[in-house]
Design a protein around this motif. Structure first.
Motif, PDB file in Angstrom:
ATOM      1  N   SER A 180      31.375 -12.083  13.714  1.00 54.97           N
ATOM      2  CA  SER A 180      31.111 -12.527  15.076  1.00 54.97           C
ATOM      3  C   SER A 180      29.681 -12.225  15.494  1.00 54.97           C
ATOM      4  O   SER A 180      29.008 -13.054  16.127  1.00 54.97           O
ATOM      5  N   LEU A 181      29.192 -11.047  15.131  1.00 59.56           N
ATOM      6  CA  LEU A 181      27.825 -10.652  15.483  1.00 59.56           C
ATOM      7  C   LEU A 181      26.813 -11.615  14.867  1.00 59.56           C
ATOM      8  O   LEU A 181      25.898 -12.092  15.548  1.00 59.56           O
ATOM      9  N   TYR A 183      27.327 -14.663  13.760  1.00 55.95           N
ATOM     10  CA  TYR A 183      27.507 -16.025  14.278  1.00 55.95           C
ATOM     11  C   TYR A 183      26.905 -16.164  15.677  1.00 55.95           C
ATOM     12  O   TYR A 183      26.168 -17.124  15.960  1.00 55.95           O
ATOM     13  N   ASN A 184      27.180 -15.210  16.540  1.00 55.70           N
ATOM     14  CA  ASN A 184      26.723 -15.297  17.936  1.00 55.70           C
ATOM     15  C   ASN A 184      25.207 -15.235  18.070  1.00 55.70           C
ATOM     16  O   ASN A 184      24.637 -15.806  19.009  1.00 55.70           O
ATOM     17  N   HIS A 185      24.555 -14.528  17.152  1.00 59.46           N
ATOM     18  CA  HIS A 185      23.097 -14.375  17.229  1.00 59.46           C
ATOM     19  C   HIS A 185      22.361 -15.196  16.176  1.00 59.46           C
ATOM     20  O   HIS A 185      21.145 -15.077  16.024  1.00 59.46           O
ATOM     21  N   ASN A 186      23.115 -16.032  15.449  1.00 61.67           N
ATOM     22  CA  ASN A 186      22.532 -16.898  14.432  1.00 61.67           C
ATOM     23  C   ASN A 186      21.761 -16.095  13.391  1.00 61.67           C
ATOM     24  O   ASN A 186      20.669 -16.467  12.958  1.00 61.67           O
ATOM     25  N   GLU A 208      21.479  -4.272  13.828  1.00 62.49           N
ATOM     26  CA  GLU A 208      21.087  -5.481  14.547  1.00 62.49           C
ATOM     27  C   GLU A 208      19.576  -5.700  14.481  1.00 62.49           C
ATOM     28  O   GLU A 208      19.108  -6.840  14.386  1.00 62.49           O
TER      29      GLU A 208
END
Length: 244
Positions: A180-181, A183-186, A208
């Motif tokens: 999810s991390l 995907y959400n931040h590309n 991150e």
């Protein structure tokens, strides 16, 4: 690396041929043939470089290839008419994209790693990378060393081995969180198991920051042969990419 050790490493290649045209098809005749007879070593190579492993050393030696041979079809006029013939010709690399690019250096994928590591130091994410440094030149050709690491695909040589080991370490929720991390931040989502190890080892904030860094620096091609571990520390081993 200290000067004395660097000179010792460079001396290994003093008789080798560095004439500006070194490829994955010519390194045997130009390098391996001229190494000291008593040298104990192993080696691996890819499209852009050759890597030498010496016993009991905490580093590997990397030598960049300058280009490759490309096949092309040409037409030849004969008495029987026009015939097509396949020939190979040398082409220097032009796509080594460094974040600190210097015009004329677009062939050197090892230098790309050095530049990315230097940039990672500025961004305080260098621990995610096995350090690469240039130790000098033989006949004006650059020679590099890198911290030695265990390669991921050598540890987990099959998908079943990989899955079995990581079932013991993480839950599906852990994998979904990483998924999810990214995907959400590309972010570049390249190996969920290694990424779980990295986030556990370095922490979520640093994890991150690392993902943002590789996105900004266009670090890609992070398959199982290009990631690994120095002790328990997850690192990227080959981070120059390939753009030719």
């Amino acid at each position: 690396m200290d000067k004395k050790l660097a000179e010792s490493v460079l001396s290994i290649f003093k008789d080798c041929i560095f004439d500006g045209e070194l490829t994955e098809y010519s390194f045997e005749e130009k390098i391996l043939k001229y190494l000291p007879e008593d040298l104990n070593y192993d080696y691996h190579y890819g499209a852009t470089k050759i890597v030498f492993i010496l016993p009991d050393k905490n580093f590997v030696i990397k030598i960049p290839f300058s280009g490759r041979y490309k096949d092309k079809m040409i037409e030849i006029n004969t008495k029987q008419g026009v015939k097509r013939k396949r020939i190979s010709s040398y082409s220097k690399f032009t796509g080594a994209q460094s974040p600190m690019s210097v015009e004329g250096d677009e062939w050197n994928y090892c230098q790309v790693e050095c530049d990315i590591y230097a940039l990672a130091e500025e961004e305080a994410v260098e621990d995610f990378f096995a350090k690469t440094e240039c130790i000098g030149f033989i006949h004006d050709y650059p020679i590099y060393v890198q911290e030695i690491a265990k390669i991921y695909e050598d540890i987990f040589y099959s998908c079943e081995t990989e899955k079995t080991e990581y079932r013991k370490k993480y839950t599906e929720e852990d994998y979904e969180k990483i998924d999810s991390l990214c995907y959400n931040h590309n972010y570049d989502y390249f190996n969920k198991y290694w990424l779980c190890d990295a986030f556990k080892y370095y922490g979520e904030i640093k994890g991150e920051e690392f993902l943002q860094f590789i996105k900004n620096a266009c670090v890609g091609d992070l398959h199982k042969a290009n990631i690994g571990y120095i002790g328990d520390r997850p690192v990227i081993i080959d981070y120059s990419g390939f753009n030719d």
